[in-house]
Design an enzyme around this catalytic site. Structure first.
Site, PDB file in Angstrom:
ATOM      1  N   HIS A  69      -7.990   9.525   9.116  1.00 45.78           N
ATOM      2  CA  HIS A  69      -6.891  10.490   9.043  1.00 45.78           C
ATOM      3  C   HIS A  69      -6.719  10.944   7.605  1.00 45.78           C
ATOM      4  N   SER A  97      -9.958   0.223   0.406  1.00 45.77           N
ATOM      5  CA  SER A  97     -10.174   1.010   1.620  1.00 45.77           C
ATOM      6  C   SER A  97     -11.422   1.890   1.569  1.00 45.77           C
ATOM      7  N   TYR A 147     -16.485  -3.715   4.124  1.00 41.05           N
ATOM      8  CA  TYR A 147     -15.128  -3.235   4.452  1.00 41.05           C
ATOM      9  C   TYR A 147     -14.834  -3.481   5.931  1.00 41.05           C
ATOM     10  N   GLU A 174     -13.668   1.714  11.801  1.00 40.65           N
ATOM     11  CA  GLU A 174     -14.908   1.203  11.209  1.00 40.65           C
ATOM     12  C   GLU A 174     -15.318  -0.124  11.858  1.00 40.65           C
ATOM     13  N   LYS A 225     -12.167  -6.195   7.692  1.00 38.16           N
ATOM     14  CA  LYS A 225     -11.076  -5.735   8.550  1.00 38.16           C
ATOM     15  C   LYS A 225     -11.183  -6.333   9.958  1.00 38.16           C
ATOM     16  N   GLY A 255       0.818  -1.226   0.000  1.00 41.29           N
ATOM     17  CA  GLY A 255       0.000   0.000   0.000  1.00 41.29           C
ATOM     18  C   GLY A 255       0.844   1.265   0.000  1.00 41.29           C
ATOM     19  N   ILE A 256       2.072   1.164  -0.499  1.00 46.12           N
ATOM     20  CA  ILE A 256       2.987   2.320  -0.460  1.00 46.12           C
ATOM     21  C   ILE A 256       2.493   3.471  -1.343  1.00 46.12           C
ATOM     22  N   THR A 257       1.687   3.139  -2.353  1.00 48.29           N
ATOM     23  CA  THR A 257       1.199   4.196  -3.258  1.00 48.29           C
ATOM     24  C   THR A 257      -0.015   4.927  -2.689  1.00 48.29           C
ATOM     25  N   THR A 263      -8.974  -0.553  11.660  1.00 46.20           N
ATOM     26  CA  THR A 263      -9.755   0.673  11.501  1.00 46.20           C
ATOM     27  C   THR A 263     -10.860   0.849  12.540  1.00 46.20           C
ATOM     28  N   LEU A 317      -1.834  -8.448  -3.215  1.00 44.99           N
ATOM     29  CA  LEU A 317      -2.253  -9.212  -2.028  1.00 44.99           C
ATOM     30  C   LEU A 317      -3.209 -10.333  -2.420  1.00 44.99           C
ATOM     31  N   ALA A 346      -5.176  -2.091   0.919  1.00 45.61           N
ATOM     32  CA  ALA A 346      -6.566  -2.494   1.158  1.00 45.61           C
ATOM     33  C   ALA A 346      -7.455  -1.953   0.058  1.00 45.61           C
TER      34      ALA A 346
HETATM   35  P1  NAP Z   1      -5.422   4.240   0.250  1.00 47.71           P
HETATM   36  O1  NAP Z   1      -4.891   5.616   0.001  1.00 47.71           O
HETATM   37  O2  NAP Z   1      -6.750   3.845  -0.307  1.00 47.71           O
HETATM   38  O3  NAP Z   1      -4.320   3.208  -0.282  1.00 47.71           O
HETATM   39  C1  NAP Z   1      -4.600   1.856  -0.481  1.00 47.71           C
HETATM   40  C2  NAP Z   1      -3.361   1.174  -1.010  1.00 47.71           C
HETATM   41  O4  NAP Z   1      -3.643  -0.223  -1.166  1.00 47.71           O
HETATM   42  C3  NAP Z   1      -2.879   1.677  -2.381  1.00 47.71           C
HETATM   43  O5  NAP Z   1      -1.482   1.748  -2.359  1.00 47.71           O
HETATM   44  C4  NAP Z   1      -3.331   0.563  -3.323  1.00 47.71           C
HETATM   45  O6  NAP Z   1      -2.514   0.435  -4.461  1.00 47.71           O
HETATM   46  C5  NAP Z   1      -3.129  -0.650  -2.416  1.00 47.71           C
HETATM   47  N1  NAP Z   1      -3.839  -1.851  -2.860  1.00 47.71           N
HETATM   48  C6  NAP Z   1      -5.175  -1.984  -3.082  1.00 47.71           C
HETATM   49  N2  NAP Z   1      -5.447  -3.252  -3.468  1.00 47.71           N
HETATM   50  C7  NAP Z   1      -4.260  -3.927  -3.486  1.00 47.71           C
HETATM   51  C8  NAP Z   1      -3.881  -5.253  -3.793  1.00 47.71           C
HETATM   52  N3  NAP Z   1      -4.775  -6.158  -4.200  1.00 47.71           N
HETATM   53  N4  NAP Z   1      -2.577  -5.608  -3.691  1.00 47.71           N
HETATM   54  C9  NAP Z   1      -1.634  -4.693  -3.317  1.00 47.71           C
HETATM   55  N5  NAP Z   1      -1.930  -3.399  -3.031  1.00 47.71           N
HETATM   56  C10 NAP Z   1      -3.226  -3.027  -3.111  1.00 47.71           C
HETATM   57  O7  NAP Z   1      -5.468   3.942   1.816  1.00 47.71           O
HETATM   58  P2  NAP Z   1      -4.832   4.787   3.033  1.00 47.71           P
HETATM   59  O8  NAP Z   1      -5.775   5.879   3.391  1.00 47.71           O
HETATM   60  O9  NAP Z   1      -3.412   5.052   2.754  1.00 47.71           O
HETATM   61  O10 NAP Z   1      -4.976   3.708   4.204  1.00 47.71           O
HETATM   62  C11 NAP Z   1      -3.944   2.744   4.436  1.00 47.71           C
HETATM   63  C12 NAP Z   1      -4.529   1.552   5.178  1.00 47.71           C
HETATM   64  O11 NAP Z   1      -5.082   2.000   6.414  1.00 47.71           O
HETATM   65  C13 NAP Z   1      -5.673   0.837   4.464  1.00 47.71           C
HETATM   66  O12 NAP Z   1      -5.543  -0.525   4.773  1.00 47.71           O
HETATM   67  C14 NAP Z   1      -6.929   1.388   5.101  1.00 47.71           C
HETATM   68  O13 NAP Z   1      -7.974   0.430   5.046  1.00 47.71           O
HETATM   69  C15 NAP Z   1      -6.459   1.595   6.522  1.00 47.71           C
HETATM   70  N6  NAP Z   1      -7.093   2.676   7.259  1.00 47.71           N
HETATM   71  C16 NAP Z   1      -7.140   3.936   6.732  1.00 47.71           C
HETATM   72  C17 NAP Z   1      -7.710   4.970   7.487  1.00 47.71           C
HETATM   73  C18 NAP Z   1      -7.786   6.376   6.946  1.00 47.71           C
HETATM   74  O14 NAP Z   1      -8.527   7.177   7.508  1.00 47.71           O
HETATM   75  N7  NAP Z   1      -7.010   6.720   5.919  1.00 47.71           N
HETATM   76  C19 NAP Z   1      -8.199   4.698   8.779  1.00 47.71           C
HETATM   77  C20 NAP Z   1      -8.103   3.407   9.275  1.00 47.71           C
HETATM   78  C21 NAP Z   1      -7.530   2.407   8.527  1.00 47.71           C
HETATM   79  P3  NAP Z   1      -2.852   1.070  -5.923  1.00 47.71           P
HETATM   80  O15 NAP Z   1      -2.087   2.367  -5.977  1.00 47.71           O
HETATM   81  O16 NAP Z   1      -2.333   0.040  -6.852  1.00 47.71           O
HETATM   82  O17 NAP Z   1      -4.339   1.257  -6.005  1.00 47.71           O
HETATM   83  N1  GDD Z   2     -16.998   9.464   0.685  1.00 48.86           N
HETATM   84  C1  GDD Z   2     -18.059  10.261   0.919  1.00 48.86           C
HETATM   85  N2  GDD Z   2     -18.613  10.984  -0.101  1.00 48.86           N
HETATM   86  N3  GDD Z   2     -18.559  10.301   2.183  1.00 48.86           N
HETATM   87  C2  GDD Z   2     -19.609  11.134   2.407  1.00 48.86           C
HETATM   88  C3  GDD Z   2     -20.186  11.911   1.412  1.00 48.86           C
HETATM   89  C4  GDD Z   2     -19.691  11.825   0.081  1.00 48.86           C
HETATM   90  O1  GDD Z   2     -20.158  12.466  -0.850  1.00 48.86           O
HETATM   91  N4  GDD Z   2     -21.199  12.635   1.965  1.00 48.86           N
HETATM   92  C5  GDD Z   2     -21.235  12.336   3.261  1.00 48.86           C
HETATM   93  N5  GDD Z   2     -20.273  11.408   3.545  1.00 48.86           N
HETATM   94  C6  GDD Z   2     -20.057  10.796   4.860  1.00 48.86           C
HETATM   95  C7  GDD Z   2     -20.064   9.266   4.807  1.00 48.86           C
HETATM   96  O2  GDD Z   2     -21.423   8.795   4.805  1.00 48.86           O
HETATM   97  C8  GDD Z   2     -19.296   8.937   6.081  1.00 48.86           C
HETATM   98  O3  GDD Z   2     -20.167   8.908   7.181  1.00 48.86           O
HETATM   99  C9  GDD Z   2     -18.334  10.117   6.263  1.00 48.86           C
HETATM  100  O4  GDD Z   2     -18.749  11.116   5.311  1.00 48.86           O
HETATM  101  C10 GDD Z   2     -16.869   9.786   5.993  1.00 48.86           C
HETATM  102  O5  GDD Z   2     -16.770   9.114   4.752  1.00 48.86           O
HETATM  103  P1  GDD Z   2     -15.336   8.792   4.087  1.00 48.86           P
HETATM  104  O6  GDD Z   2     -14.517  10.005   4.005  1.00 48.86           O
HETATM  105  O7  GDD Z   2     -15.622   8.045   2.824  1.00 48.86           O
HETATM  106  O8  GDD Z   2     -14.623   7.894   5.187  1.00 48.86           O
HETATM  107  P2  GDD Z   2     -15.116   6.619   6.025  1.00 48.86           P
HETATM  108  O9  GDD Z   2     -15.258   7.072   7.435  1.00 48.86           O
HETATM  109  O10 GDD Z   2     -16.256   5.940   5.406  1.00 48.86           O
HETATM  110  O11 GDD Z   2     -13.875   5.645   5.864  1.00 48.86           O
HETATM  111  C11 GDD Z   2     -12.533   6.125   5.971  1.00 48.86           C
HETATM  112  O12 GDD Z   2     -12.100   6.082   7.309  1.00 48.86           O
HETATM  113  C12 GDD Z   2     -12.054   4.773   7.888  1.00 48.86           C
HETATM  114  C13 GDD Z   2     -11.604   4.925   9.342  1.00 48.86           C
HETATM  115  O13 GDD Z   2     -12.711   5.231  10.132  1.00 48.86           O
HETATM  116  C14 GDD Z   2     -11.656   5.248   5.072  1.00 48.86           C
HETATM  117  O14 GDD Z   2     -10.357   5.791   4.983  1.00 48.86           O
HETATM  118  C15 GDD Z   2     -11.539   3.847   5.624  1.00 48.86           C
HETATM  119  O15 GDD Z   2     -10.573   3.102   4.861  1.00 48.86           O
HETATM  120  C16 GDD Z   2     -11.068   3.938   7.083  1.00 48.86           C
HETATM  121  O16 GDD Z   2     -10.960   2.647   7.639  1.00 48.86           O
END
Ligand code: NAP
Ligand code: GDD
Length: 344
Positions: free
Chosen positions: A181, A86, A150, A129, A154, A10-12, A127, A61, A84
């Site tokens: 984040h 994600s 999702y 979630e 997880k 997930g480095i990208t 997460t 993966l 993931a």
């Molecule tokens: P992201 O920006 O969506 O990045 C997901 C990464 O997973 C990308 O590098 C993607 O690669 C890679 N990937 C997807 N499918 C794959 C596969 N089959 N094999 C190998 N690589 C694959 O996610 P992020 O926000 O950096 O989050 C990092 C991790 O933390 C995720 O596991 C996410 O579920 C978890 N998480 C995120 C948050 C948040 O708020 N950001 C919170 C809690 C947990 P490509 O470039 O090829 O698409």
């Molecule tokens: N994406 C999106 N788009 N969300 C919306 C919108 C819209 O137009 N309008 C309202 N929302 C609300 C969603 O219903 C959700 O309650 C909230 O905004 C946040 O949505 P996202 O930013 O898509 O994030 P998330 O909370 O569903 O999931 C993210 O955070 C998780 C950690 O709690 C992702 O990064 C997950 O991978 C991560 O695990």
């Protein structure tokens, strides 16, 4: 002295782009799994690739044979699984793919990593979630209540491949249970980035209106740079344990819109309720925000707020960014990006 080897998936993605410089600064030899077909890579990852600072391995993966061959070759000391599917909404549309990457993918990775090095240390990106609608504030002891494919994938991945491997084999496997984040590198389909990018376009007259789903949803938003620092800290501990990482402060989607809009000099007046709610520019009377039920989720997580006391006391982790720092950095960055993309 021989460099320690780390393998990052997930480095990208957003988090990978912030974690990698920390690993390089700490002196690791960094190996990364990348897919042949990638999304848009953050510039920093392209730079690291050009400078040959990171060793890239092509695979997925979802593909055991590629993982097996790569891990045999690398034999990492540490693994960060950030890869993931994600996106929560996409998980309702593609549940099988979501499970294949998030659940079976972690299983493949953990089994292969432990096979080539039983002493490997593994970090799993879990997460908030997983807590779903369990009462806030949510800590390591809060029961899971996953509301989407999702979240289910997880929660099961964490239970079967992190907790179970730790309990049954004594593996050094840990989950960071991270709350939302954000950063300028956040994907544009997530709500914060959708808001900041769309408002930047609206401010330049390139878009009429921002359409959103549930404005009442409440999230505990932090900054990705702070959160990846916590990941690194977890793998440097003497004992493998799971940690909640959160800011402890929550805001609604509506709040986020209002604060981001103010940066562009737009003060919003809200009218109506639910599907009929709109936000007008107080000065011009123009509608700048509309609810579109197309963006509602089949099941919603309504309110989350994390309790990161354990991370504060045991890891000594504290976030450096405030909520308003995050919003400001994102709006400024998207303002610049829109200027560049549209040559303004
Ligand atoms: P992201 O920006 O969506 O990045 C997901 C990464 O997973 C990308 O590098 C993607 O690669 C890679 N990937 C997807 N499918 C794959 C596969 N089959 N094999 C190998 N690589 C694959 O996610 P992020 O926000 O950096 O989050 C990092 C991790 O933390 C995720 O596991 C996410 O579920 C978890 N998480 C995120 C948050 C948040 O708020 N950001 C919170 C809690 C947990 P490509 O470039 O090829 O698409
Ligand atoms: N994406 C999106 N788009 N969300 C919306 C919108 C819209 O137009 N309008 C309202 N929302 C609300 C969603 O219903 C959700 O309650 C909230 O905004 C946040 O949505 P996202 O930013 O898509 O994030 P998330 O909370 O569903 O999931 C993210 O955070 C998780 C950690 O709690 C992702 O990064 C997950 O991978 C991560 O695990």
């Amino acid at each position: 002295m021989k460099k320690k080897k780390v393998f990052v998936t997930g480095i990208t993605g957003q988090d990978g782009s912030y974690l990698t410089p920390i690993l390089l600064d700490a002196g690791y030899e960094v190996h990364a799994l990348v897919r042949l077909r990638g999304g848009d890579r953050p510039v920093i990852i392209d730079d690291l690739a050009r400078e040959k600072k990171v060793i890239f391995h092509t695979g997925s993966l979802t593909d055991l044979s590629s993982l097996s061959t790569i891990l045999e070759g690398v034999r990492p000391d540490e693994v960060y699984n950030l890869a993931a599917q994600s996106h929560v909404v996409s998980s309702f549309k593609s549940p099988v793919e979501t499970w294949d990457v998030n659940y079976y993918g972690l299983g493949r990775l953990v089994n292969e990593a432990l096979r080539v090095n039983p002493d490997v240390r593994i970090y799993q990106a879990s997460t908030s979630e997983m807590f779903g609608n369990s009462p806030a504030p949510q800590s390591e002891n809060t029961p899971f209540d996953p509301q989407s494919p999702y979240a289910m994938s997880k929660a099961m991945a964490h239970t079967d491949f992190i907790m179970h491997k730790r309990a049954s084999m004594g593996a050094f496997a840990v989950s960071g249970i991270l709350f939302n984040h954000e950063s300028p590198r956040r994907g544009r389909d997530f709500v914060t980035r959708k808001i900041t990018f769309s408002l930047a376009k609206i401010a330049f007259g390139l878009q009429e209106c921002l359409e959103l789903g549930n404005l009442n949803a409440v999230r505990d938003w932090g900054h990705a740079e702070d959160y990846v620092r916590a990941m690194f800290m977890m793998l440097q501990q003497d004992t493998p344990e799971d940690y909640v990482i959160a800011s402890g402060e929550s805001h609604s989607v509506r709040d986020f819109v209002e604060i981001a809009a103010q940066y562009f000099g737009i003060n919003i007046a809200w009218e109506g309720e639910g599907k009929a709610e709109i936000g007008r520019n107080k000065m011009t009377g123009k509608i700048v925000v509309k609810v579109n039920p197309e963006f509602y989720r089949p099941r919603e997580v309504n309110f989350i707020q994390g309790d990161a006391t354990k991370a504060h006391t045991k890891l000594g982790w504290k976030p450096r960014y405030s909520f308003s720092d995050i919003v400001t950095e994102m709006v400024k960055s998207d303002q610049e990006l829109v200027r560049r993309e549209y040559k303004l």
